[in-house]
Motif scaffolding. Structure first.
Motif, PDB file in Angstrom:
ATOM      1  N   THR A  25       0.934  -1.270  -0.177  1.00 32.00           N
ATOM      2  CA  THR A  25       0.104   0.169   0.197  1.00 32.00           C
ATOM      3  C   THR A  25       0.826   0.968   0.153  1.00 32.00           C
ATOM      4  OG1 THR A  25       0.271  -0.189   2.459  1.00 32.00           O
ATOM      5  CG2 THR A  25      -1.853  -1.531   1.468  1.00 32.00           C
ATOM      6  N   GLU A  27       3.978   4.088  -0.960  1.00 34.42           N
ATOM      7  CA  GLU A  27       4.953   4.331  -2.097  1.00 34.42           C
ATOM      8  C   GLU A  27       6.566   4.915  -1.925  1.00 34.42           C
ATOM      9  OE1 GLU A  27       4.641   7.951  -4.989  1.00 34.42           O
ATOM     10  OE2 GLU A  27       3.169   7.556  -4.359  1.00 34.42           O
ATOM     11  N   LYS A  42      -0.568   5.041  -0.867  1.00 29.78           N
ATOM     12  CA  LYS A  42      -0.751   5.101  -1.911  1.00 29.78           C
ATOM     13  C   LYS A  42      -2.586   6.186  -2.128  1.00 29.78           C
ATOM     14  CE  LYS A  42       1.366   1.812  -3.774  1.00 29.78           C
ATOM     15  NZ  LYS A  42       2.302   0.748  -4.767  1.00 29.78           N
ATOM     16  N   LYS A  43      -3.845   6.015  -0.979  1.00 31.07           N
ATOM     17  CA  LYS A  43      -4.598   6.601  -0.838  1.00 31.07           C
ATOM     18  C   LYS A  43      -4.342   6.948   0.447  1.00 31.07           C
ATOM     19  CE  LYS A  43      -6.860   2.460  -2.548  1.00 31.07           C
ATOM     20  NZ  LYS A  43      -8.420   1.346  -2.162  1.00 31.07           N
ATOM     21  N   ARG A  44      -5.264   8.123   0.688  1.00 31.69           N
ATOM     22  CA  ARG A  44      -5.295   8.905   1.291  1.00 31.69           C
ATOM     23  C   ARG A  44      -6.725   8.712   2.304  1.00 31.69           C
ATOM     24  NH1 ARG A  44      -3.184  13.924   0.811  1.00 31.69           N
ATOM     25  NH2 ARG A  44      -2.096  14.577  -1.008  1.00 31.69           N
ATOM     26  N   TYR A  45      -6.464   9.457   3.640  1.00 37.44           N
ATOM     27  CA  TYR A  45      -7.518   8.794   4.455  1.00 37.44           C
ATOM     28  C   TYR A  45      -8.846   8.708   3.998  1.00 37.44           C
ATOM     29  CZ  TYR A  45      -3.849   7.849   8.409  1.00 37.44           C
ATOM     30  OH  TYR A  45      -3.149   7.845   9.104  1.00 37.44           O
ATOM     31  N   PRO A  46     -10.419   8.044   4.509  1.00 36.01           N
ATOM     32  CA  PRO A  46     -10.907   8.208   3.420  1.00 36.01           C
ATOM     33  C   PRO A  46     -12.434   9.429   4.302  1.00 36.01           C
ATOM     34  CG  PRO A  46     -10.992   6.421   5.150  1.00 36.01           C
ATOM     35  CD  PRO A  46      -9.550   6.691   5.491  1.00 36.01           C
ATOM     36  N   GLU A  55      -2.369  12.838   4.169  1.00 32.92           N
ATOM     37  CA  GLU A  55      -1.234  10.985   4.165  1.00 32.92           C
ATOM     38  C   GLU A  55      -0.829  10.798   4.781  1.00 32.92           C
ATOM     39  OE1 GLU A  55       0.759  11.914   0.427  1.00 32.92           O
ATOM     40  OE2 GLU A  55       2.334  13.242   1.579  1.00 32.92           O
TER      41      GLU A  55
END
Length: 137
Positions: A25, A27, A42-46, A55
């Motif tokens: 998950t 980078e 790779k994804k931000r907090y929802p 991030e």
């Protein structure tokens, strides 16, 4: 370190879970002079999460986990003070800047002042220039 050490300890390097999380998950964004590797998710907090829109950032230490091994610029990046990766935002090093020295606390190289038990516990005698505070004075 054996596989059991990697599974159950966090103080001697990254655990298996952290390494897997970094590979799946994360980078990789850079490394520092100590060899520590820095990652971001790779994804931000929802939405709905207390850190929504931010991030997640972390470090995998090259060696023992010691927070004093993170340089100031990378510390700022880890905590969200810097948006860009420090390697691209740093000024040239100054001539007076000292090289990193590890935290010596708890080792034989730790600072021990006069009077410390490790140095015999003998303090320098009082010189008579101390006057105790008194509420009447």
């Amino acid at each position: 370190m054996g596989i059991l050490g990697k599974i159950f300890t966090w103080w001697n390097g990254a655990t298996v879970t952290t390494l897997l999380n970094s590979a799946l998950t994360g980078e990789q964004v850079g490394t520092d002079a100590q060899g520590n590797t820095y990652y971001r998710a790779k994804k931000r907090y929802p939405a709905g999460h207390p850190f929504a829109g931010r991030e997640r950032r972390w470090v995998i230490y090259n060696g023992a986990n010691d927070a004093s091994r993170v340089p100031a610029e990378w510390h700022g990046w880890l905590h969200g003070t810097l948006d860009g990766v420090p390697e691209s935002n740093l000024p040239a090093p100054r001539i007076w800047e000292a090289e990193y020295t590890p935290n010596a606390t708890g080792t034989a190289a730790a600072y021990r002042p006069q009077g410390a038990l490790e140095r015999g516990g003998k303090r320098v005698g009082a010189t008579g220039d101390y006057e105790a505070w008194s509420p009447e004075a």
